[in-house]
Write an enzyme that holds these catalytic residues in place. Sequence first.
Site, PDB file in Angstrom:
ATOM      1  N   GLY A   1       1.050  -1.128  -0.131  1.00 13.42           N
ATOM      2  CA  GLY A   1       0.034   0.055   0.025  1.00 13.42           C
ATOM      3  C   GLY A   1       0.909   1.355  -0.019  1.00 13.42           C
ATOM      4  O   GLY A   1       2.184   1.266  -0.171  1.00 13.42           O
ATOM      5  N   ASP A   2       0.164   2.430   0.095  1.00 16.91           N
ATOM      6  CA  ASP A   2       0.995   3.791   0.165  1.00 16.91           C
ATOM      7  C   ASP A   2       1.836   3.926   1.281  1.00 16.91           C
ATOM      8  O   ASP A   2       2.699   4.525   1.051  1.00 16.91           O
ATOM      9  CB  ASP A   2       0.072   5.071  -0.027  1.00 16.91           C
ATOM     10  CG  ASP A   2      -0.811   4.725  -1.215  1.00 16.91           C
ATOM     11  OD1 ASP A   2      -0.200   4.909  -2.363  1.00 16.91           O
ATOM     12  OD2 ASP A   2      -1.910   4.774  -1.273  1.00 16.91           O
TER      13      ASP A   2
END
Length: 402
Positions: free
Chosen positions: A100-101
């Site tokens: 994910g980010d």
Amino acid sequence: DSYGVLPRPCHALVLLNPQSGSGRALDDYQAVVQPMLAEADITTTVFVTGESMSSSSSSSSSFSFPWDPTWALPQRPHHAHEKVRDEDLSQWDTLVVMSGDGLLFEVVNGLMERPDWKEAMRKPLCILPGGSGNALAASINYYAGYDHVAKKKLLTNCTFILCKGLYTQMDLVSLSTASGKRFFSFLGFGWGFISDVDIDSEKYRWLGSARFTLGTLQCLAKLRVYQGRLSYLPMATEQSSSPAPRDPRAPVTNGHIPQPAGTDAPGSLPPDSLLVPLGQPVPAHWTVVPEEEFVLVYAIYQSHLGTNLLMAPAARLHDGCIHLFYMKAGISRLTLLKLFLAMSRGTHLDLNCPHLCYVPVRAFRLEPRVAAGIMTVDGEALACEPVQGQVHPRLCRVLSGS
């Protein structure tokens, strides 16, 4: 210098979090990514965050890990951060993050802690969606002109971008807090409703992106209002000719002391020349929002807030702009829901909701009246305290596909 292409053959360091999102990153890497990299003559060293061992392999050979990928691997905070901060990066042409980010946030700030950060930030970064939100991956897919896709189709598109090897520059935003911390952010800073949804829905991570839908409904049911002062420097305003005063209690920045504007000492981090210390009032040419009760404040620098949330359609990788959204108190739950449904198409501003305000800025400051609510930077939770930030154009490079 704005555009470039990876060499062939290409050597990539892949940082992979097997527990991000719904926990399928390992399987998706083997099924989708690895065969495409083999065709593109890209060899990889795979570093699985949370484990002390890494696995090196050629992309032209079968890929396997020395453990059962169905095992739950123990996670260690800041593992990727330490890896890129301390490692000799000269052996790789690009750093690839499959997660994910939040893992890319670790990587960016780890690179900025290096004494040779200027050179390290010239190494192109690549994001492959392996989390729940995948906002930067969705943004890059959007900038490249591809149709809106999600899940494995988005992963395929982003892997194709890696295979093409085209990169460009990306803005970062420097965020400083009242407690003396400084971060470099590539996606966005939030306070209020959106951050509440992001963090409160962590317990539903196994649902993948559907966790945000459930989290939104739960936060709507207990809609909160937050009090604070919001100020910003609009894009149209020219920077004051006088330099910002130096704070005698300047915060430690990623292990380095920030230098005053104009300093070019080796290893010094870029100064926040648009900001004054948090203990001082904002400059007179800034705008102070008259309202002090908000449902949300969100400063975003990319187009997408999540795979299905096109929050800032006008955003680009190096537009030198922070796209600041804030929602004033008094909005109904139904109207708020309509706005988020419209955001899936990027048409939320067309609703002309009087409670939702948008302004492109170069810097901002948020001062909560009390330490209430959740703050996030690039999806990672922060303590609620005064914070300010400014954009630093073209500070890093990213695989963009165009």
